[in-house]
Design an enzyme around this catalytic site. Structure first.
Site, short mmCIF file in Angstrom:
data_model
loop_
_atom_site.label_atom_id
_atom_site.label_comp_id
_atom_site.label_asym_id
_atom_site.label_seq_id
_atom_site.Cartn_x
_atom_site.Cartn_y
_atom_site.Cartn_z
N SER A 127 47.70 17.77 54.16
CA SER A 127 48.90 18.32 53.50
C SER A 127 48.90 19.08 52.15
CB SER A 127 49.73 17.03 53.38
OG SER A 127 50.92 17.69 52.56
N GLU A 129 50.85 18.63 50.14
CA GLU A 129 51.33 17.40 49.04
C GLU A 129 50.22 16.75 48.10
OE1 GLU A 129 54.34 15.45 48.28
OE2 GLU A 129 55.15 17.52 48.73
N TYR A 151 53.33 9.09 50.01
CA TYR A 151 52.93 10.01 51.30
C TYR A 151 51.50 10.80 50.79
CZ TYR A 151 52.82 14.00 54.35
OH TYR A 151 52.42 14.96 55.18
P1 NAP Z 1 56.93 14.80 62.74
O1 NAP Z 1 57.92 15.86 63.15
O2 NAP Z 1 57.56 13.97 61.42
O3 NAP Z 1 56.08 13.85 63.45
C1 NAP Z 1 55.38 12.76 63.19
C2 NAP Z 1 54.82 12.30 64.40
O4 NAP Z 1 54.16 10.80 63.81
C3 NAP Z 1 56.07 11.79 65.37
O5 NAP Z 1 55.33 11.93 66.65
C4 NAP Z 1 55.84 10.36 64.95
O6 NAP Z 1 56.34 9.56 66.34
C5 NAP Z 1 54.33 10.03 65.00
N1 NAP Z 1 54.33 8.69 64.35
C6 NAP Z 1 55.05 8.00 63.35
N2 NAP Z 1 54.61 6.70 62.88
C7 NAP Z 1 53.56 6.72 63.96
C8 NAP Z 1 52.45 5.53 64.07
N3 NAP Z 1 52.66 4.34 63.82
N4 NAP Z 1 51.65 5.73 65.19
C9 NAP Z 1 51.61 6.91 65.76
N5 NAP Z 1 52.37 8.05 65.74
C10 NAP Z 1 53.28 7.68 64.79
O7 NAP Z 1 55.74 15.51 61.53
P2 NAP Z 1 55.18 17.23 61.98
O8 NAP Z 1 55.89 17.95 60.94
O9 NAP Z 1 54.98 17.37 63.35
O10 NAP Z 1 53.73 17.01 61.33
C11 NAP Z 1 52.90 16.67 62.17
C12 NAP Z 1 51.59 16.12 61.05
O11 NAP Z 1 51.32 17.16 60.17
C13 NAP Z 1 52.06 14.98 60.02
O12 NAP Z 1 50.87 14.14 60.05
C14 NAP Z 1 52.43 15.56 58.77
O13 NAP Z 1 52.27 14.47 57.78
C15 NAP Z 1 51.34 16.55 58.65
N6 NAP Z 1 51.82 17.78 57.84
C16 NAP Z 1 53.04 18.22 58.21
C17 NAP Z 1 53.48 19.50 57.57
C18 NAP Z 1 54.85 20.28 57.80
O14 NAP Z 1 55.06 20.90 56.88
N7 NAP Z 1 55.18 19.91 58.96
C19 NAP Z 1 52.48 19.94 56.41
C20 NAP Z 1 51.48 19.33 56.16
C21 NAP Z 1 51.18 18.20 56.94
P3 NAP Z 1 57.97 9.05 66.64
O15 NAP Z 1 58.53 10.07 67.37
O16 NAP Z 1 57.55 7.95 67.49
O17 NAP Z 1 58.58 8.78 65.35
O1 G4F Z 2 61.68 19.46 53.20
P1 G4F Z 2 61.08 18.28 52.23
O2 G4F Z 2 61.46 16.89 52.46
O3 G4F Z 2 59.63 18.84 52.54
P2 G4F Z 2 58.25 18.16 51.52
O4 G4F Z 2 58.61 17.05 50.69
O5 G4F Z 2 57.81 19.39 50.84
O6 G4F Z 2 57.21 17.82 52.62
C1 G4F Z 2 57.16 18.50 53.90
O7 G4F Z 2 55.97 19.50 53.59
C2 G4F Z 2 54.55 18.66 53.20
C3 G4F Z 2 53.56 19.83 52.86
O8 G4F Z 2 53.77 20.14 51.67
C4 G4F Z 2 54.31 17.59 54.59
F1 G4F Z 2 52.98 17.20 54.08
C5 G4F Z 2 55.22 16.68 54.51
O9 G4F Z 2 55.01 15.97 55.79
C6 G4F Z 2 56.55 17.30 54.81
O10 G4F Z 2 56.66 18.12 56.20
O11 G4F Z 2 61.30 18.78 50.74
C7 G4F Z 2 61.00 20.05 50.43
C8 G4F Z 2 61.69 20.15 48.78
C9 G4F Z 2 61.36 19.14 47.78
O12 G4F Z 2 60.99 19.40 46.58
C10 G4F Z 2 62.74 18.09 47.76
O13 G4F Z 2 62.98 17.51 46.54
O14 G4F Z 2 63.23 20.06 49.03
C11 G4F Z 2 63.77 19.26 47.81
N1 G4F Z 2 65.09 18.76 48.29
C12 G4F Z 2 66.03 19.05 47.59
N2 G4F Z 2 67.16 18.29 48.38
C13 G4F Z 2 65.33 18.13 49.44
C14 G4F Z 2 66.74 17.57 49.55
N3 G4F Z 2 64.42 17.65 50.37
C15 G4F Z 2 65.11 16.94 51.42
N4 G4F Z 2 64.25 16.46 52.49
N5 G4F Z 2 66.48 16.70 51.48
C16 G4F Z 2 67.10 17.14 50.46
O15 G4F Z 2 68.43 16.76 50.46
#
Ligand code: NAP
Ligand code: G4F
Length: 326
Positions: A127, A129, A151
């Site tokens: 990520s 992050e 995280y």
């Molecule tokens: P998501 O919608 O939050 O999905 C997370 C998945 O992980 C869900 O299927 C959840 O299952 C599963 N999980 C949680 N705890 C677990 C455990 N103990 N064992 C096995 N599975 C478990 O996340 P996403 O947005 O699809 O992201 C996919 C991956 O990419 C994640 O690793 C995330 O950290 C990473 N990532 C995401 C972004 C982004 O912007 N979306 C960016 C960079 C990296 P349940 O349904 O059972 O909770």
């Molecule tokens: O949507 P966010 O919660 O995403 P964040 O923290 O960037 O993380 C996501 O992207 C990562 C990749 O860079 C992934 F690895 C991670 O798993 C996840 O998918 O927050 C985005 C921004 C932050 O700066 C937060 O402080 O939005 C700001 N924010 C402001 N108000 C909020 C809110 N975020 C959330 N979730 N909820 C609020 O009310």
């Protein structure tokens, strides 16, 4: 027929990736946790050919069983506690699942392949992050990490474990350092979806305002379906390495609000937004923007949906969903 095992199948990316791989002729196995996970039926409806296997990233024997059942050529580790905000409240669990879970799955593959790790290709969902308090802008593969949340720290551990198994055991292991990617399937806890759903509900008279934290943070937001394509491309290369996947364009939360409210014809968005200190994070990541030159040049990857199209697509989908609920 190639075989793939996806952890995190019930998440946003898991479903898009399963659809992509099924369309390419893969037999897809999706790992789901819990004794009655309500999201599994959605996955089965969207990808009818999928086989669900039980497993949890905190439980090594279940990972070994999942590998035994799936006999995969490719493993995509998408499972994680992925909500940054929650990671301060459940830091130990985040470390166990998002960090040590990667090591556990790599070990399971090592045991399953009897040390011949190169025969199963492995993708780790790293990520942006990990860049946290950024050391340079834009961020690329060589940019040093400075994670700002439990995280981010857990993802950094998983990232380096993936590199280490590649270097120690010849694993075909790639880390995709993905910047934020969103879609109509994004979880409601993330800011884009919280905003697009809130806007739809305000427009329909179902909600008065949206309560948010920091409006100044900037993110490089792309479309999730584009990003799972990059994951697949990484595992088709002759040699494994790590790739940044990003659009290269950053927007603030304020830009997000402007775009989402504009999609329903509302200009004075400030009247509908309330800020709450309790939603501010203990340590913020202020500005992420990625340089995906390597992915573009080596994988032939590029994003197909820009920020405005993405937010419009999400608002439209939420308008439809919320109208049905009325
Ligand atoms: P998501 O919608 O939050 O999905 C997370 C998945 O992980 C869900 O299927 C959840 O299952 C599963 N999980 C949680 N705890 C677990 C455990 N103990 N064992 C096995 N599975 C478990 O996340 P996403 O947005 O699809 O992201 C996919 C991956 O990419 C994640 O690793 C995330 O950290 C990473 N990532 C995401 C972004 C982004 O912007 N979306 C960016 C960079 C990296 P349940 O349904 O059972 O909770
Ligand atoms: O949507 P966010 O919660 O995403 P964040 O923290 O960037 O993380 C996501 O992207 C990562 C990749 O860079 C992934 F690895 C991670 O798993 C996840 O998918 O927050 C985005 C921004 C932050 O700066 C937060 O402080 O939005 C700001 N924010 C402001 N108000 C909020 C809110 N975020 C959330 N979730 N909820 C609020 O009310």
């Amino acid at each position: 027929m190639p075989r793939a095992l996806i952890t995190g199948i019930t998440g946003q990316d898991g479903i898009y990736l399963a659809e992509l791989l099924a369309s390419k002729g893969y037999q897809v196995f999706g790992m789901a946790r819990g004794q009655s996970n309500p999201k599994v039926s959605t996955v089965e409806q969207l990808v009818p050919s999928i086989e669900i296997v039980q497993g949890d990233l905190t439980d090594l024997p279940s990972l070994l069983s999942a590998l035994e059942m799936a006999q995969p050529d490719e493993v995509y580790n998408l499972g994680a506690i992925s909500f940054v905000g929650l990671s301060w409240k459940q830091a130990e669990l985040t470390g166990e699942v998002t960090g040590v879970g990667v090591l556990r799955l790599l070990e399971a593959i090592r045991i399953h392949t009897q040390n011949d790790m190169g025969r199963v290709r492995f993708y780790q969902a790293s990520s942006s992050e990990m860049f946290g308090k950024v050391r340079e802008t834009p961020q690329r593969e060589s940019t040093p990490f400075y994670p700002r949340s439990p995280y981010g720290v857990a993802k950094t551990f998983g990232h380096y474990m993936t590199v280490n198994y590649r270097e120690s055991y010849g694993a075909f292991a790639c880390s995709g350092i993905l910047f934020n990617h969103e879609s109509p399937r994004r979880g409601l806890e993330f800011v884009t979806r919280k905003v697009t759903r809130g806007v739809a509900r305000i427009k329909l008279g179902l909600q008065d305002n949206i309560v948010l934290g920091n409006l100044d943070a900037k993110r490089d937001w792309g479309y999730a379906a584009d990003y799972v394509d990059a994951m697949w491309r990484m595992l088709q290369q002759p040699t494994p390495t790590d790739y940044v996947v990003a659009t290269g364009v950053a927007h603030s939360i304020e830009d997000l609000l402007v775009a989402a409210f504009a999609a329903v014809g509302i200009e004075d968005w400030r009247s509908y937004v309330v800020q709450d200190q309790r939603l501010m994070r203990p340590a913020e990541v202020d500005h992420l923007v990625g340089d995906s030159t390597r992915a573009r040049e080596e994988l032939g990857w590029s994003p197909t949906v820009d920020f405005d199209q993405l937010i419009e697509m999400m608002v439209e989908s939420d308008m439809e969903a919320e109208s049905v609920r009325q």
